[in-house]
Write a protein that holds these residues in place. Structure first.
Motif, PDB file in Angstrom:
ATOM      1  N   ILE A 236       3.057  -8.478 -37.308  1.00  0.00           N
ATOM      2  CA  ILE A 236       3.372  -8.391 -35.883  1.00  0.00           C
ATOM      3  C   ILE A 236       2.512  -7.280 -35.283  1.00  0.00           C
ATOM      4  CG2 ILE A 236       5.144  -7.786 -34.180  1.00  0.00           C
ATOM      5  CD1 ILE A 236       7.206  -9.032 -36.030  1.00  0.00           C
ATOM      6  N   ILE A 237       1.890  -7.582 -34.157  1.00  0.00           N
ATOM      7  CA  ILE A 237       1.086  -6.593 -33.435  1.00  0.00           C
ATOM      8  C   ILE A 237       1.745  -6.363 -32.081  1.00  0.00           C
ATOM      9  CG2 ILE A 237      -1.199  -6.034 -32.519  1.00  0.00           C
ATOM     10  CD1 ILE A 237      -2.389  -7.944 -34.567  1.00  0.00           C
ATOM     11  N   SER A 238       1.929  -5.102 -31.709  1.00  0.00           N
ATOM     12  CA  SER A 238       2.577  -4.763 -30.441  1.00  0.00           C
ATOM     13  C   SER A 238       1.701  -3.831 -29.621  1.00  0.00           C
ATOM     14  CB  SER A 238       3.942  -4.108 -30.694  1.00  0.00           C
ATOM     15  OG  SER A 238       3.790  -2.858 -31.350  1.00  0.00           O
ATOM     16  N   GLY A 239       1.815  -3.947 -28.290  1.00  0.00           N
ATOM     17  CA  GLY A 239       1.149  -3.039 -27.363  1.00  0.00           C
ATOM     18  C   GLY A 239       2.190  -2.451 -26.432  1.00  0.00           C
ATOM     19  N   ASP A 240       2.142  -1.124 -26.182  1.00  0.00           N
ATOM     20  CA  ASP A 240       3.243  -0.496 -25.458  1.00  0.00           C
ATOM     21  C   ASP A 240       2.776   0.431 -24.337  1.00  0.00           C
ATOM     22  OD1 ASP A 240       2.665   2.088 -26.633  1.00  0.00           O
ATOM     23  OD2 ASP A 240       3.678   1.428 -28.452  1.00  0.00           O
ATOM     24  N   SER A 241       3.753   1.029 -23.663  1.00  0.00           N
ATOM     25  CA  SER A 241       3.497   1.810 -22.455  1.00  0.00           C
ATOM     26  C   SER A 241       3.017   3.231 -22.727  1.00  0.00           C
ATOM     27  CB  SER A 241       4.768   1.858 -21.589  1.00  0.00           C
ATOM     28  OG  SER A 241       5.830   2.459 -22.297  1.00  0.00           O
ATOM     29  N   VAL A 242       2.953   3.634 -23.997  1.00  0.00           N
ATOM     30  CA  VAL A 242       2.394   4.952 -24.309  1.00  0.00           C
ATOM     31  C   VAL A 242       1.015   4.826 -24.960  1.00  0.00           C
ATOM     32  CG1 VAL A 242       4.582   6.188 -24.401  1.00  0.00           C
ATOM     33  CG2 VAL A 242       3.753   5.032 -26.453  1.00  0.00           C
ATOM     34  N   GLY A 243       0.391   3.671 -24.800  1.00  0.00           N
ATOM     35  CA  GLY A 243      -1.012   3.506 -25.163  1.00  0.00           C
ATOM     36  C   GLY A 243      -1.287   3.143 -26.597  1.00  0.00           C
ATOM     37  N   LYS A 244      -0.272   2.647 -27.330  1.00  0.00           N
ATOM     38  CA  LYS A 244      -0.472   2.350 -28.745  1.00  0.00           C
ATOM     39  C   LYS A 244      -0.545   0.855 -29.007  1.00  0.00           C
ATOM     40  CE  LYS A 244       3.142   4.256 -30.506  1.00  0.00           C
ATOM     41  NZ  LYS A 244       3.867   4.394 -29.239  1.00  0.00           N
ATOM     42  N   VAL A 245      -1.413   0.487 -29.955  1.00  0.00           N
ATOM     43  CA  VAL A 245      -1.392  -0.831 -30.585  1.00  0.00           C
ATOM     44  C   VAL A 245      -0.910  -0.604 -32.013  1.00  0.00           C
ATOM     45  CG1 VAL A 245      -2.777  -2.763 -31.416  1.00  0.00           C
ATOM     46  CG2 VAL A 245      -3.215  -1.814 -29.153  1.00  0.00           C
ATOM     47  N   GLN A 246       0.232  -1.222 -32.366  1.00  0.00           N
ATOM     48  CA  GLN A 246       0.821  -0.979 -33.684  1.00  0.00           C
ATOM     49  C   GLN A 246       0.866  -2.263 -34.502  1.00  0.00           C
ATOM     50  OE1 GLN A 246       4.555   1.197 -32.421  1.00  0.00           O
ATOM     51  NE2 GLN A 246       3.626   2.827 -33.666  1.00  0.00           N
ATOM     52  N   LEU A 255       6.327  -0.250 -40.351  1.00  0.00           N
ATOM     53  CA  LEU A 255       5.090   0.015 -39.618  1.00  0.00           C
ATOM     54  C   LEU A 255       3.939   0.202 -40.595  1.00  0.00           C
ATOM     55  CD1 LEU A 255       3.658   0.680 -36.900  1.00  0.00           C
ATOM     56  CD2 LEU A 255       4.318   3.063 -37.267  1.00  0.00           C
ATOM     57  N   ILE A 256       2.835  -0.527 -40.388  1.00  0.00           N
ATOM     58  CA  ILE A 256       1.673  -0.434 -41.273  1.00  0.00           C
ATOM     59  C   ILE A 256       0.655   0.560 -40.729  1.00  0.00           C
ATOM     60  CG2 ILE A 256      -0.271  -1.706 -42.261  1.00  0.00           C
ATOM     61  CD1 ILE A 256       1.474  -4.229 -42.133  1.00  0.00           C
ATOM     62  N   ARG A 257       0.369   0.442 -39.410  1.00  0.00           N
ATOM     63  CA  ARG A 257      -0.685   1.296 -38.842  1.00  0.00           C
ATOM     64  C   ARG A 257      -0.500   1.419 -37.338  1.00  0.00           C
ATOM     65  NH1 ARG A 257      -6.996   1.037 -40.720  1.00  0.00           N
ATOM     66  NH2 ARG A 257      -7.656   2.987 -39.762  1.00  0.00           N
ATOM     67  N   THR A 258      -0.933   2.559 -36.802  1.00  0.00           N
ATOM     68  CA  THR A 258      -0.895   2.806 -35.360  1.00  0.00           C
ATOM     69  C   THR A 258      -2.286   3.153 -34.856  1.00  0.00           C
ATOM     70  OG1 THR A 258       1.392   3.583 -35.376  1.00  0.00           O
ATOM     71  CG2 THR A 258       0.036   4.273 -33.530  1.00  0.00           C
ATOM     72  N   HIS A 259      -2.707   2.492 -33.783  1.00  0.00           N
ATOM     73  CA  HIS A 259      -3.972   2.812 -33.109  1.00  0.00           C
ATOM     74  C   HIS A 259      -3.639   3.341 -31.714  1.00  0.00           C
ATOM     75  CE1 HIS A 259      -6.655   0.782 -36.016  1.00  0.00           C
ATOM     76  NE2 HIS A 259      -5.664  -0.088 -36.145  1.00  0.00           N
ATOM     77  N   LEU A 260      -4.010   4.577 -31.424  1.00  0.00           N
ATOM     78  CA  LEU A 260      -3.834   5.130 -30.086  1.00  0.00           C
ATOM     79  C   LEU A 260      -5.050   4.726 -29.250  1.00  0.00           C
ATOM     80  CD1 LEU A 260      -2.080   6.814 -28.210  1.00  0.00           C
ATOM     81  CD2 LEU A 260      -3.351   8.839 -28.941  1.00  0.00           C
ATOM     82  N   VAL A 261      -4.836   3.817 -28.311  1.00  0.00           N
ATOM     83  CA  VAL A 261      -5.931   3.209 -27.555  1.00  0.00           C
ATOM     84  C   VAL A 261      -6.189   3.961 -26.246  1.00  0.00           C
ATOM     85  CG1 VAL A 261      -6.655   1.103 -26.352  1.00  0.00           C
ATOM     86  CG2 VAL A 261      -5.525   0.943 -28.556  1.00  0.00           C
ATOM     87  N   THR A 262      -5.127   4.412 -25.585  1.00  0.00           N
ATOM     88  CA  THR A 262      -5.247   5.017 -24.266  1.00  0.00           C
ATOM     89  C   THR A 262      -4.082   5.985 -24.045  1.00  0.00           C
ATOM     90  OG1 THR A 262      -5.176   4.547 -21.872  1.00  0.00           O
ATOM     91  CG2 THR A 262      -4.032   3.009 -23.306  1.00  0.00           C
ATOM     92  N   LYS A 263      -4.194   6.830 -23.043  1.00  0.00           N
ATOM     93  CA  LYS A 263      -3.086   7.714 -22.670  1.00  0.00           C
ATOM     94  C   LYS A 263      -2.050   6.977 -21.837  1.00  0.00           C
ATOM     95  CE  LYS A 263      -5.902  11.925 -22.541  1.00  0.00           C
ATOM     96  NZ  LYS A 263      -6.401  13.017 -21.673  1.00  0.00           N
ATOM     97  N   TRP A 264      -2.428   5.780 -21.352  1.00  0.00           N
ATOM     98  CA  TRP A 264      -1.563   5.057 -20.430  1.00  0.00           C
ATOM     99  C   TRP A 264      -0.966   3.822 -21.113  1.00  0.00           C
ATOM    100  CZ3 TRP A 264      -0.909   8.651 -17.097  1.00  0.00           C
ATOM    101  CH2 TRP A 264      -1.967   9.494 -16.765  1.00  0.00           C
ATOM    102  N   ASP A 265      -1.022   2.663 -20.486  1.00  0.00           N
ATOM    103  CA  ASP A 265      -0.326   1.477 -20.997  1.00  0.00           C
ATOM    104  C   ASP A 265      -1.276   0.481 -21.640  1.00  0.00           C
ATOM    105  OD1 ASP A 265       2.651   1.117 -19.235  1.00  0.00           O
ATOM    106  OD2 ASP A 265       1.244   2.709 -18.764  1.00  0.00           O
ATOM    107  N   VAL A 266      -0.821  -0.138 -22.721  1.00  0.00           N
ATOM    108  CA  VAL A 266      -1.448  -1.351 -23.255  1.00  0.00           C
ATOM    109  C   VAL A 266      -0.621  -2.513 -22.711  1.00  0.00           C
ATOM    110  CG1 VAL A 266      -2.037  -2.677 -25.296  1.00  0.00           C
ATOM    111  CG2 VAL A 266      -2.289  -0.192 -25.320  1.00  0.00           C
TER     112      VAL A 266
END
Length: 508
Positions: A236-246, A255-266
């Motif tokens: 399962i891949i999720s995108g959230d309001s604190v800028g993470k793709v998990q 949880l396998i891995r977290t990618h911090l993509v942005t300071k804002w929303d994915v």
């Protein structure tokens, strides 16, 4: 205007009120004036959702004004259909099921569209408050809707309609995003602070995946899971309001891995058909690609690795589609952007070009050449303008002074809640017509040097109940209206009445 010498006719778009230019073709064709119009204040609507049908290569785009557009990717991205919007219709999600298109939104209804007659076929109330997401199983038999009241509503897809089947286990908090596992046995639902996994047979939630808050984020601040994707291997891949793709293991809920993509929303996620690539759209206007590859050359272990970042938008990327050869994105800046993946296409071909589709492919402007009138079409009204005048003397290429500025003569508000789908002005400037999906209206205009009067034609032929396009003949004595089944209705006009003549039908 500017004076030109050319062997080509000029097409006029954008008329500027303060500049007139004089142009000449050659000594055989004489001179003409070019008006550049800048008083058409057209504003495209933001993109809220997209859905791609890989079998027919059609992209459906929903806009903030409730309109739905269909682009044909195999036909040079042509906008082949436009279903007009309607007041208080706010679409949040689109979904293809075979050749059928469904939408849902904040009005709490699921709508199926009639793609032949370009209108809503029917709407069904879900009775769960605003709907934030819809998704169908891969078998095309069930449609799931995520609602404000914390329920996932299941609808059975029948041949002519959809029918409510049941609710999955109710949760505390709204359902923001949905994704089916390809087997159809499980559904992942994005919520506040978590992702829930449901068993579609029992209707019960089997796992709760708690989403971490960002670094330094307030503990009282909720995290919105804007988008989820459920892969065949139960990732399962999720995108959230604190800028993470998990990345999550959907079988164990870990949880396998977290990618911090942005300071804002994915805000959006989309998976390639072979599940080897995922793209994420952010509120910064960027699109980030992740690929399932080995992090170092020669290793067998594969991971989700961030590989590319595209910046083609100025504002939020609200909707994404990952095709075999391109990334398609849209959002608040109103543009549909087709970004080719150059490792998937041959270079220097039509497929390798970046496309930005910003304006409708059908004209929103009509011109009465004989009287210098322009008709501008907006979703909820029409504007009739009279062009300005210049002194008329000058050399080729010279800007001429304006002695009379352009003037807005009429602003005509449409009736009802349906948005205007087409409009036209007769060449003589004496007739004006427009249509919504439910009715056609025809007006008689009388123009003098100082004022203008408008009179509605009260009795129209019953054949003119709903049309997709309108056009007057060159002598303004006929009105042509395109209807369903490739037919054209012909209506005769005179000073006193409007009379149906015949219908032109396709041979087949």
């Amino acid at each position: 205007m500017t004076h030109f010498r050319s062997l080509f006719l000029l097409r006029v778009i954008n008329v500027v009120p303060d500049v007139f230019k004089r142009a000449a073709l050659n000594c055989q064709m004489g001179e003409f004036k070019v008006h550049r119009v800048r008083f058409f204040d057209y504003m495209p609507s933001a993109i809220r959702a997209m859905a791609f049908n890989s079998h027919t290569e059609r992209l459906a785009v929903a806009r903030a004004d409730g309109a739905v557009e269909i682009f044909h990717f195999a036909d040079n991205y042509f906008q082949e259909k436009v279903i007009p919007g309607r007041d208080r219709r706010a679409i949040e999600a689109l979904c293809w099921v075979g050749h059928r298109l469904f939408s849902a939104g904040l009005d709490g209804e699921v709508t199926e569209y009639d793609l032949e007659n370009l209108r809503a076929r029917y709407s069904i109330e879900a009775y769960g408050g605003p709907i934030w997401a819809i998704s169908s199983n891969s078998q095309g038999t069930l449609l799931a809707a995520g609602c404000e009241d914390g329920t996932v509503k299941m609808f059975e897809i029948l041949e002519e309609r959809i029918q409510f089947q049941r609710n999955l286990s109710r949760q505390n908090g709204r359902i923001i995003s949905l994704s089916w596992h390809p087997s159809g046995a499980l559904i992942a639902a994005g919520m506040m602070d978590m992702v829930r996994i449901f068993d579609t047979e029992t209707g019960h939630a089997t796992h709760r995946l708690l989403v971490e808050r960002g670094v330094g984020a307030s503990k009282s601040r909720e995290v919105v899971v804007w988008s989820v994707a459920f892969l065949s291997d139960y990732t399962i891949i999720s995108g959230d309001s604190v800028g993470k793709v998990q990345i999550w293991d959907g079988l164990t809920g870990t949880l396998i891995r977290t990618h911090l993509v942005t300071k804002w929303d994915v805000l959006a996620l989309s998976i390639s058909q072979d599940e080897s690539s995922v793209i994420a759209g952010t509120s910064e206007g960027t699109v980030v690609q992740f690929q399932f590859i080995s992090s170092t050359v020669g290793q067998q272990d594969k991971h989700w690795v961030r590989t590319r970042t595209f910046k083609n938008h100025s504002h939020d990327v609200r909707a994404l589609v990952h095709t075999d050869t391109a990334v398609v994105s849209g959002g608040m800046d109103t543009q549909v952007v087709v970004r080719p993946l150059l490792d998937k296409v041959e270079k220097n071909t039509q497929e390798s070009a970046l496309r930005k589709i910003a304006f409708p492919h059908r004209s929103l402007v009509s011109c009465a050449k004989k009287t210098g009138l322009l008709l501008f079409q907006f979703p909820d009204h029409l504007e009739l303008w009279r062009l300005g005048e210049s002194d008329g003397n000058g050399t080729p290429g010279e800007s001429l002074p304006v002695k009379r500025k352009p003037e807005k003569l009429i602003q005509l508000k449409r009736k009802g809640e349906d948005h205007i789908c087409c409009s036209t002005l007769s060449p003589c400037g004496s007739w004006l017509a427009y249509s919504t999906v439910s009715s056609v209206r025809l007006y008689r205009l009388q123009l003098s040097s100082n004022n203008i009067s408008i009179q509605k034609v009260s009795k129209l032929p019953k054949e003119l109940h709903s049309v997709h396009q309108l056009c007057f003949s060159s002598d303004s004595s006929r009105l042509f209206a395109s209807s369903s089944l490739s037919s054209v209705i012909v209506v005769a006009l005179d000073q006193t009445e409007c009379k149906y003549l015949h219908t032109l039908k396709h041979k087949s």
